[in-house]
Every structure is written in structure tokens, then in C-alpha cells.
Design a protein around this motif. Structure first.
Motif, short mmCIF file in Angstrom:
data_model
loop_
_atom_site.label_atom_id
_atom_site.label_comp_id
_atom_site.label_asym_id
_atom_site.label_seq_id
_atom_site.Cartn_x
_atom_site.Cartn_y
_atom_site.Cartn_z
N LEU A 1 3.39 10.33 -5.62
CA LEU A 1 3.87 10.92 -6.87
C LEU A 1 4.64 9.88 -7.68
O LEU A 1 4.94 8.79 -7.19
CB LEU A 1 4.77 12.14 -6.59
N VAL A 2 4.94 10.25 -8.93
CA VAL A 2 5.77 9.42 -9.80
C VAL A 2 6.95 10.27 -10.26
O VAL A 2 6.76 11.40 -10.74
CB VAL A 2 5.00 8.89 -11.01
N ALA B 1 3.12 1.53 -5.43
CA ALA B 1 3.70 2.27 -4.30
C ALA B 1 2.63 2.53 -3.24
O ALA B 1 2.88 2.37 -2.03
CB ALA B 1 4.30 3.58 -4.78
N GLU B 2 1.45 2.92 -3.67
CA GLU B 2 0.35 3.18 -2.74
C GLU B 2 -0.10 1.89 -2.05
O GLU B 2 -0.35 1.88 -0.84
CB GLU B 2 -0.81 3.85 -3.46
N VAL C 1 2.10 7.39 3.67
CA VAL C 1 0.77 7.33 4.27
C VAL C 1 0.87 7.37 5.79
O VAL C 1 1.71 6.66 6.37
CB VAL C 1 0.02 6.05 3.83
N HIS C 2 0.02 8.16 6.43
CA HIS C 2 -0.03 8.21 7.89
C HIS C 2 -0.90 7.05 8.39
O HIS C 2 -1.99 6.81 7.87
CB HIS C 2 -0.62 9.54 8.36
N ILE D 1 6.30 4.46 4.15
CA ILE D 1 6.80 4.78 2.81
C ILE D 1 6.69 3.55 1.91
O ILE D 1 7.19 2.48 2.25
CB ILE D 1 8.26 5.23 2.86
N GLY D 2 6.03 3.71 0.79
CA GLY D 2 5.97 2.65 -0.22
C GLY D 2 6.58 3.15 -1.52
O GLY D 2 6.43 4.33 -1.86
N SER D 3 7.27 2.28 -2.25
CA SER D 3 7.88 2.69 -3.51
C SER D 3 7.95 1.51 -4.46
O SER D 3 8.04 0.35 -4.04
CB SER D 3 9.30 3.24 -3.26
#
Length: 209
Positions: free
Chosen positions: A136-137, A50-51, A126-127, A83-85
């Protein structure tokens, strides 16, 4: 809300979930290696991916807008949060991803039959200028019915869930596979935990309401 919202995903399901917030957003397609590391847990895997997706989205966005690490942040430069997921399931202690084939989808559902399967969804926001990140998870557990091979085969034929972790679409006919669901947010199961996302967006000074 001064910052643009960018969804770093090609998933139509995540896009549909994010649309529920009724905020304008754009999509980018991050290209990262999703191979698990040796001895990596499900939680660690989805958090890392995600990150990485969010950071890859930041790089794409900044490149498209010609923002470099040496540029001065000012009001003329487009500010964005990305946004990453990522999501995986765990069956019998093994990390399960997308099946990609009909045979693998049937096999995954046979493994899940009669069991409680936990899905782990990683979320990172992330900005693009400050690189401030909140991650988070979110877990979600699915209790499967005892399924016959005929039921499993019929389901896979009807919905073709080949690009869904766990081989089902909870927002569709996949609901017929379950006894019950256990978690804080049903959107998590589809791929994007909205309740937690709203909190992370607020930490970036973006309020949904």
C-alpha cells in the motif's frame, strides 16, 4: 506467530519505529536501484521501491538460509515475512528525496517554507515461501511555517537531516519547522506507517497483541 519478521532496510529510524511493536525482528540490507522511472508518480515510485526492497530482502533471506524456488516448504525451513518501505516528498509537483548535502537540504526547506507538503510512504510485506505480498501507499501532509533562511540554516546545522526525505527529522527538532501535521499515523512521517503495517502483518497471520 510462526514466521520471523525481517526488516529490509538500513534505516535506523525505521528500525526504531518497528521496535515499538515489541516483536523480535532482524534486518537485512537490500541493494536496489532507486532511480525514478520516466513520468512515474510519487505514489507509483514508493510502491514499486517498497515492493522491490521487500523482494530483495526475501532473496537475501532465502539465500542465507539456502531456500530455493525448488525446495519443498516444510516446518524445518525458516518461514519469514519481509517488510520493505520507501518514502518521498512532493514539493511544487516535483518528487523530492534525500538531500545528501547541506546545500540541498537548505534548498529543499526553502522550497517547503509556507507550504503544505505531502509525503508518500510505500509499504510492502512479502512472505518468503509463498511470495504472497500485501502492499500500500500511505500519504501524510506537513504544513510548514514561513521559515527564514537563518532558521533553515540553523536547523540543518543542528540536526544534519541529510539522509531524510524532505530534509528534516520529525521525531526531533524538525517539529519546530511545522504549523501542523495532517495524517492518520505520525510514524508514517518518520518512515514506517505502523497502523497499516499491523494490518498487513495480520494478513500474514502475525498478530501484534
Amino acid at each position: 506467530m510462526n514466521s520471523k519478521i525481517i526488516l529490509a532496510s538500513t534505516s535506523v529510524y525505521r528500525k526504531q519505529i518497528l521496535e515499538k511493536l515489541q516483536l523480535p525482528f532482524d534486518c537485512l540490507s537490500p541493494d536496489i536501484d532507486e532511480t525514478p522511472l520516466a513520468d512515474e508518480t510519487a505514489s507509483a515510485l514508493v510502491l514499486r521501491l517498497a515492493e522491490q526492497k521487500a523482494l530483495a530482502g526475501v532473496a537475501l533471506y532465502n539465500s542465507n538460509n539456502k531456500i530455493t524456488e525448488h525446495s519443498t516448504i516444510n516446518a524445518k525451513e525458516p518461514s519469514a515475512v519481509v517488510i520493505g518501505s520507501d518514502q518521498v516528498a512532493v514539493i511544487d509537483g516535483n518528487i523530492i528525496g534525500k538531500p545528501h548535502t547541506t546545500e540541498k537540504a537548505i534548498q529543499q526547506l526553502q522550497q517547503a517554507s509556507g507550504k503544505a507538503i505531502t509525503f508518500y510512504t510505500g509499504l510492502s510485506v512479502v512472505h518468503n515461501q509463498t511470495m504472497q505480498a500485501f502492499s500500500l501507499v500511505e500519504p501524510f501532509t506537513v504544513h510548514f511555517r514561513n521559515l527564514t533562511l537563518a532558521e533553515i540554516t540553523r536547523y540543518v546545522e543542528l540536526e544534519q537531516p541529510l539522509y531524510c526525505a524532505g530534509s528534516f527529522k520529525a521525531e526531533g527538532l524538525g517539529i519546530a519547522l511545522f504549523e501542523r501535521l495532517e495524517g492518520d499515523d505520525p510514524n508514517t512521517l518518520i518512515g514506517l506507517p505502523l497502523i497499516k503495517l499491523i494490518k498487513l502483518l495480520k494478513q500474514h497471520q502475525i498478530n501484534v497483541l
